[in-house]
Design a protein around this motif. Structure first.
Motif, PDB file in Angstrom:
ATOM      1  N   GLU A   1       9.869  10.784  -0.259  1.00 11.66           N
ATOM      2  CA  GLU A   1       9.078   9.817   0.511  1.00 11.66           C
ATOM      3  C   GLU A   1       9.294   8.402  -0.010  1.00 11.66           C
ATOM      4  O   GLU A   1       9.415   7.452   0.759  1.00 11.66           O
ATOM      5  CB  GLU A   1       7.586  10.167   0.417  1.00 11.66           C
ATOM      6  N   VAL A   2       9.298   8.270  -1.341  1.00 13.38           N
ATOM      7  CA  VAL A   2       9.523   6.942  -1.922  1.00 13.38           C
ATOM      8  C   VAL A   2      10.933   6.475  -1.607  1.00 13.38           C
ATOM      9  O   VAL A   2      11.162   5.320  -1.233  1.00 13.38           O
ATOM     10  CB  VAL A   2       9.285   6.941  -3.447  1.00 13.38           C
TER      11      VAL A   2
ATOM     12  N   VAL B   1      -0.652   6.671   6.822  1.00 17.11           N
ATOM     13  CA  VAL B   1      -1.032   5.410   6.182  1.00 17.11           C
ATOM     14  C   VAL B   1       0.223   4.582   5.912  1.00 17.11           C
ATOM     15  O   VAL B   1       0.280   3.380   6.188  1.00 17.11           O
ATOM     16  CB  VAL B   1      -1.771   5.666   4.847  1.00 17.11           C
ATOM     17  N   VAL B   2       1.237   5.274   5.388  1.00 18.48           N
ATOM     18  CA  VAL B   2       2.470   4.591   5.009  1.00 18.48           C
ATOM     19  C   VAL B   2       3.173   4.008   6.237  1.00 18.48           C
ATOM     20  O   VAL B   2       3.654   2.884   6.226  1.00 18.48           O
ATOM     21  CB  VAL B   2       3.388   5.582   4.249  1.00 18.48           C
ATOM     22  N   ASP B   3       3.214   4.792   7.315  1.00 18.00           N
ATOM     23  CA  ASP B   3       3.914   4.352   8.530  1.00 18.00           C
ATOM     24  C   ASP B   3       3.023   3.498   9.418  1.00 18.00           C
ATOM     25  O   ASP B   3       3.484   3.006  10.444  1.00 18.00           O
ATOM     26  CB  ASP B   3       4.371   5.562   9.354  1.00 18.00           C
TER      27      ASP B   3
ATOM     28  N   VAL C   1       0.446   4.439  -2.509  1.00 19.31           N
ATOM     29  CA  VAL C   1       0.129   5.796  -2.043  1.00 19.31           C
ATOM     30  C   VAL C   1       1.207   6.776  -2.492  1.00 19.31           C
ATOM     31  O   VAL C   1       0.920   7.810  -3.105  1.00 19.31           O
ATOM     32  CB  VAL C   1      -0.008   5.852  -0.495  1.00 19.31           C
ATOM     33  N   LEU C   2       2.464   6.431  -2.223  1.00 17.10           N
ATOM     34  CA  LEU C   2       3.543   7.392  -2.469  1.00 17.10           C
ATOM     35  C   LEU C   2       3.843   7.558  -3.954  1.00 17.10           C
ATOM     36  O   LEU C   2       4.122   8.669  -4.411  1.00 17.10           O
ATOM     37  CB  LEU C   2       4.803   6.981  -1.701  1.00 17.10           C
ATOM     38  N   VAL C   3       3.794   6.471  -4.712  1.00 17.15           N
ATOM     39  CA  VAL C   3       4.047   6.608  -6.151  1.00 17.15           C
ATOM     40  C   VAL C   3       2.880   7.363  -6.802  1.00 17.15           C
ATOM     41  O   VAL C   3       3.083   8.161  -7.712  1.00 17.15           O
ATOM     42  CB  VAL C   3       4.302   5.236  -6.804  1.00 17.15           C
TER      43      VAL C   3
ATOM     44  N   HIS D   1      -1.040  11.068   4.409  1.00 15.33           N
ATOM     45  CA  HIS D   1      -0.498   9.946   3.643  1.00 15.33           C
ATOM     46  C   HIS D   1       0.628   9.240   4.405  1.00 15.33           C
ATOM     47  O   HIS D   1       0.742   8.013   4.370  1.00 15.33           O
ATOM     48  CB  HIS D   1      -0.032  10.414   2.265  1.00 15.33           C
TER      49      HIS D   1
ATOM     50  N   ALA E   1       7.558  14.074  -2.889  1.00 19.46           N
ATOM     51  CA  ALA E   1       7.074  12.729  -3.228  1.00 19.46           C
ATOM     52  C   ALA E   1       8.236  11.779  -3.498  1.00 19.46           C
ATOM     53  O   ALA E   1       8.228  10.623  -3.053  1.00 19.46           O
ATOM     54  CB  ALA E   1       6.142  12.805  -4.441  1.00 19.46           C
TER      55      ALA E   1
ATOM     56  N   ASN F   1       0.820  -1.202   0.000  1.00 17.77           N
ATOM     57  CA  ASN F   1       0.000   0.000   0.000  1.00 17.77           C
ATOM     58  C   ASN F   1       0.861   1.263   0.000  1.00 17.77           C
ATOM     59  O   ASN F   1       0.537   2.253  -0.647  1.00 17.77           O
ATOM     60  CB  ASN F   1      -0.912   0.020   1.231  1.00 17.77           C
ATOM     61  N   LYS F   2       1.963   1.216   0.765  1.00 20.81           N
ATOM     62  CA  LYS F   2       2.865   2.363   0.820  1.00 20.81           C
ATOM     63  C   LYS F   2       3.275   2.805  -0.572  1.00 20.81           C
ATOM     64  O   LYS F   2       3.228   3.979  -0.912  1.00 20.81           O
ATOM     65  CB  LYS F   2       4.181   1.978   1.509  1.00 20.81           C
ATOM     66  N   SER F   3       3.745   1.825  -1.360  1.00 13.78           N
ATOM     67  CA  SER F   3       4.236   2.167  -2.696  1.00 13.78           C
ATOM     68  C   SER F   3       3.120   2.780  -3.522  1.00 13.78           C
ATOM     69  O   SER F   3       3.345   3.751  -4.249  1.00 13.78           O
ATOM     70  CB  SER F   3       4.766   0.925  -3.412  1.00 13.78           C
TER      71      SER F   3
ATOM     72  N   VAL G   1      -6.131   8.492   2.686  1.00 16.78           N
ATOM     73  CA  VAL G   1      -5.615   8.604   1.313  1.00 16.78           C
ATOM     74  C   VAL G   1      -6.435   9.628   0.534  1.00 16.78           C
ATOM     75  O   VAL G   1      -5.893  10.569  -0.066  1.00 16.78           O
ATOM     76  CB  VAL G   1      -5.661   7.245   0.576  1.00 16.78           C
TER      77      VAL G   1
ATOM     78  N   MET H   1      11.259   5.210   1.870  1.00 21.85           N
ATOM     79  CA  MET H   1      10.655   3.893   2.050  1.00 21.85           C
ATOM     80  C   MET H   1      11.647   2.776   1.730  1.00 21.85           C
ATOM     81  O   MET H   1      11.721   1.765   2.420  1.00 21.85           O
ATOM     82  CB  MET H   1       9.436   3.806   1.126  1.00 21.85           C
TER      83      MET H   1
END
Lengths: 332, 332
Positions: B154-155, B94-96, A117-119, B91, B151, A113-115, B117, B158
């Motif tokens: 952030e990627v 969600v990612v973390d 959202v961030l992508v 966002h 952005a 999900n992270k990828s 999101v 990750m």
């Protein structure tokens, strides 16, 4: 129109616009690259190369071609539109917890999900850079408003989908957000960048808006009456996923108290039992809501075609008209 | 500077700019409203009203005030910057998979990942509309580029966070993405809208960039040596969450093969045992990496202050200088 003996209008559009579409695809590949974060092109390539029809960028190119636009900003705008679309798909798959998209596993399943959202965020920011490069504040205004309509529609859909209070007006707003806003922005910016007249720009907006609505209503209808081989979906997916779409909204509006309780249990509370889909289809049959939904879709397709009158007499215009027929031609 | 006897510089800035900050807060409240999707203001109010320091919008207002800007576009830009920040937080959570933010449960916990999101997307689109209203292509260009840096950072974070190959250059890029890009865009657009000279705009960018980097390095350092009462975080959270930050990166760079195996196990593979945090702190002590990290943070704070020289001699300039001192003053 006998669609089986002629090539499909979007394929004919793709042929006529192939040189420009190649340039757009190059731009997409270049701009989705990230020197520092290789995860980005991995994820986007999975989606972008999966071979969607590229309908939205094609609409932008078609609109610009109608006015013999000779610059190259339409290429940037077409790529912008495809990036926004792809970003939306990535975020949708997280929201819907989807496992498949275009017949392949979704990015959130292949990566996480992270990828997604961030992508998705990255693609939004890339689309933003591309549109700024056109230097047109008008275009930026159109795309900013479309983005807000899309985002608002998505949130609205999340809360409205299982709420039996959702009426046709709310449904239409959700459909504008999830589909029509980007279609209409795609055609409108093509006209703006090619310096079409105000009336023509408005016509392009109206065409994209009505085409998008027809497209989405057709999609929602096919969910209940489609051939699963042709659509790649199973009949009743929306029912099982508790998505209140037009055929059900029309049935709920006419429901007896007992029928309303059925819809409340199956869609509202999601307590579904075996045989419920058949009951649902029976209720739609009782009130003729599938036929009524089809009529609505055809109405929007006609509205799309009618708005083309003011545009230049051009091969492209004919194909846009055929395209409006085509999106509803699959409805029996 | 004895920070205990004077009020904090951001509090003094907030006082001086209070009239404009009130206007920005009004704008934020108005623009986050959605007639059709009440979930949106619910989610954003939870975050926006939670009482962050509003540091980023304040930087925009401060930069514009330095040049006695008399219009109102700086208010839109300040709200833009706060919306982008809030969207990023939604966002990020969600990612973390975070459960707490600013001492309260996160939106993804109170509502769901979907809401975080989609409402994040909505705020991005609202920020986009606000900035288009300024009619400044230069501002749009700056914010589009900042969005892409955010952005991409952030990627990158990750994938880089648990990779022992992450060096100081990659760390710096992540920090620019997650913190400094929005700080520098905030100060830069304030100068641009107030028609500062090119050299002054560059100075404002440099100040925001260095301030943001100092701020983030300080944050990462405090994770290992902070007072949990003051920071609201437990010592070693980043270690437990396998986030490779500067103090560890510096220790990895000097590690013996045996120590490297320790970092690989604990951060790279996440196989942590009791006593590992103490071992990690011991290795940072052995190589003096906490002191070296503090030195880096002070260096960036000094760089921030040095860039202010070219700006008008103004009470605001003094406070911006004090602010750079303040973000590192909490480091022992």
């Amino acid at each position: 129109m006998n669609i089986s003996t002629v090539s499909k209008p979007h394929e004919r559009l793709a042929e006529i616009l192939s040189g420009e579409m190649d340039a757009v695809n190059d731009l997409i590949r270049t701009r989705m690259a990230s020197e520092h974060a290789p995860r980005i092109p991995e994820v986007t390539a999975h989606l972008v190369e999966a071979g969607g029809k590229r309908l939205r960028p094609m609409l932008t190119l078609a609109a610009a071609r109608l006015f013999d636009y000779a610059g190259d900003h339409h290429l940037r705008l077409a790529a912008t539109v495809e990036f926004i679309h792809t970003a939306t798909l990535l975020h949708d798959d997280v929201v819907d917890e989807s496992a498949q998209r275009r017949g392949r596993p979704t990015a959130n399943l292949l990566w996480d999900n992270k990828s997604s959202v961030l992508v998705g965020d990255y693609l939004f920011s890339r689309s933003f850079q591309l549109m700024v490069e056109t230097g047109s504040l008008r275009v930026l205004d159109i795309l900013a408003n479309a983005s807000a309509t899309i985002a608002e529609g998505e949130v609205l859909q999340m809360t409205a989908a299982t709420d039996l209070g959702t009426d046709e007006a709310i449904y239409l707003q959700v459909v504008r957000g999830k589909t029509a806003a980007l279609f209409s922005a795609a055609t409108e910016v093509g006209g703006v960048i090619a310096q079409a007249s105000e009336a023509q720009v408005k016509a392009l907006f109206d065409y994209g808006d009505a085409l998008g609505i027809a497209f989405q209503i057709a999609d929602d209808l096919l969910d209940y009456q489609g051939d699963s081989k042709a659509t790649g979906k199973n009949v009743g997916d929306d029912f099982r996923e508790r998505k209140l779409t037009l055929p059900v909204i029309k049935a709920v509006a006419q429901a007896t108290p007992e029928e309303r309780a059925f819809w409340q249990r199956t869609i509202g509370r999601g307590r579904q039992e075996s045989g419920d889909l058949e009951t649902a289809l029976g209720l739609m049959g009782k009130y003729g809501t599938l036929a009524a939904t089809r009529k609505d879709a055809l109405g929007w397709a006609n509205k799309a075609k009618a708005s083309l009158g003011i545009l230049p007499d051009h091969e492209i215009r004919t194909l846009l008209s055929d395209l409006a027929d085509f999106v509803v031609a699959r409805l029996s």
